[in-house]
Scaffold this motif. Sequence first.
Motif, PDB file in Angstrom:
ATOM      1  N   VAL A 118       0.929  -1.152  -0.072  1.00  0.00           N
ATOM      2  CA  VAL A 118      -0.009  -0.051   0.100  1.00  0.00           C
ATOM      3  C   VAL A 118       0.640   1.273   0.018  1.00  0.00           C
ATOM      4  CG1 VAL A 118      -1.575   1.388   1.465  1.00  0.00           C
ATOM      5  CG2 VAL A 118      -2.199  -1.031   1.042  1.00  0.00           C
ATOM      6  N   LEU A 119       1.882   1.248   0.889  1.00  0.00           N
ATOM      7  CA  LEU A 119       2.942   2.241   0.780  1.00  0.00           C
ATOM      8  C   LEU A 119       3.475   2.698  -0.663  1.00  0.00           C
ATOM      9  CD1 LEU A 119       4.670   4.550   1.886  1.00  0.00           C
ATOM     10  CD2 LEU A 119       6.188   2.645   2.713  1.00  0.00           C
ATOM     11  N   ALA A 120       3.842   1.532  -1.246  1.00  0.00           N
ATOM     12  CA  ALA A 120       4.572   1.605  -2.594  1.00  0.00           C
ATOM     13  C   ALA A 120       3.476   2.146  -3.527  1.00  0.00           C
ATOM     14  CB  ALA A 120       4.959   0.071  -2.977  1.00  0.00           C
ATOM     15  N   THR A 121       2.200   1.464  -3.674  1.00  0.00           N
ATOM     16  CA  THR A 121       1.296   2.330  -4.593  1.00  0.00           C
ATOM     17  C   THR A 121       1.033   3.545  -4.287  1.00  0.00           C
ATOM     18  OG1 THR A 121      -0.581   1.286  -3.229  1.00  0.00           O
ATOM     19  CG2 THR A 121       0.457  -0.038  -4.899  1.00  0.00           C
ATOM     20  N   SER A 122       0.847   3.950  -2.946  1.00  0.00           N
ATOM     21  CA  SER A 122       0.698   5.423  -2.648  1.00  0.00           C
ATOM     22  C   SER A 122       1.774   6.164  -2.901  1.00  0.00           C
ATOM     23  CB  SER A 122       0.354   5.482  -1.207  1.00  0.00           C
ATOM     24  OG  SER A 122      -0.709   4.576  -0.599  1.00  0.00           O
ATOM     25  N   VAL A 123       2.991   5.695  -3.052  1.00  0.00           N
ATOM     26  CA  VAL A 123       3.825   6.776  -3.280  1.00  0.00           C
ATOM     27  C   VAL A 123       4.117   6.969  -4.764  1.00  0.00           C
ATOM     28  CG1 VAL A 123       6.475   7.089  -3.249  1.00  0.00           C
ATOM     29  CG2 VAL A 123       5.407   6.358  -1.315  1.00  0.00           C
ATOM     30  N   THR A 124       3.874   6.098  -5.446  1.00  0.00           N
ATOM     31  CA  THR A 124       4.148   5.924  -7.033  1.00  0.00           C
ATOM     32  C   THR A 124       2.824   6.967  -7.480  1.00  0.00           C
ATOM     33  OG1 THR A 124       2.706   3.898  -7.170  1.00  0.00           O
ATOM     34  CG2 THR A 124       5.146   3.828  -7.348  1.00  0.00           C
TER      35      THR A 124
END
Length: 279
Positions: free
Chosen positions: A86-92
């Motif tokens: 979720v962090l990865a998708t949020s940052v991208t």
Amino acid sequence: MHLAQELVAYIDRLATLPDVYLKIRAALDDPDVSIPEVADVITTDPSLTAALLRLANSAFYGYARKVESINRAVSLIGLEQVHDLVLATSVTALFAGIRPQRMDMARFWRDSLRRGLLAREVARLVRGMSPERLFVAGLLADAGHLVMYVAVPDLMAMVLDTPLQDNDTLPDVERRIIGCDFAEVGAALAARWQLPVSFGVLIGAQLQPPSAGEYAASAALLNLVSAAAAKAGGGPEHEYPVHPESLSLAGIDAETIEAALEPVEAQLDMMMSVFGTGQ
């Protein structure tokens, strides 16, 4: 001269993590939280829901059967891993609209995903490492450069135009001209966003892994894969210098990293599409 925290404070006006990520992190801080409760929070954000389902059904996991619900995805992937993804998708998604001068964003995302995928692939071979956490650390490892290009574009232009002296690396030039390097800025960004401590330590120590304490082995792995991924992408070797102790700290050899590059390259276009960074 600038402190890393000053640069992060500037970009903080442009980019803050979405509420849904903060709600998921708060939910996961509760030791009694259930899978359905976490799934319910995720499904309040349609774009995040779609991104996680794409990821769960991609070659990144390779499940034999199609994953059709977030509840099932969370159950299969695991709570801590879901946080990291979720962090990865949020940052991208957060950085998708940022277009700094003199920064090739298509290359930035391709290099970032290559580094993250390579970190995950190698971490799967090393006992005690978290592949998903290393994937996200690899994805975020160069976020400091993105901050610097946005916050101090003129100084970054000077960095790029400065001829290298003997044994110089890009971080050396950044520290001389700006006052801090991209790893310091990335760690400051992780602290500003109150990410789990391990992310800030790994990103901040990626150039000096012995300084990472209990995370030294993972920081060394990140140091090694950053250099290998940059070379595979055609980048100059001075951008991500290899620390002399990294191989011994990580407990791996250069051949292992080289061998992991082939499956990573095979996944790269697909992952660019999954994360919506292929444009």
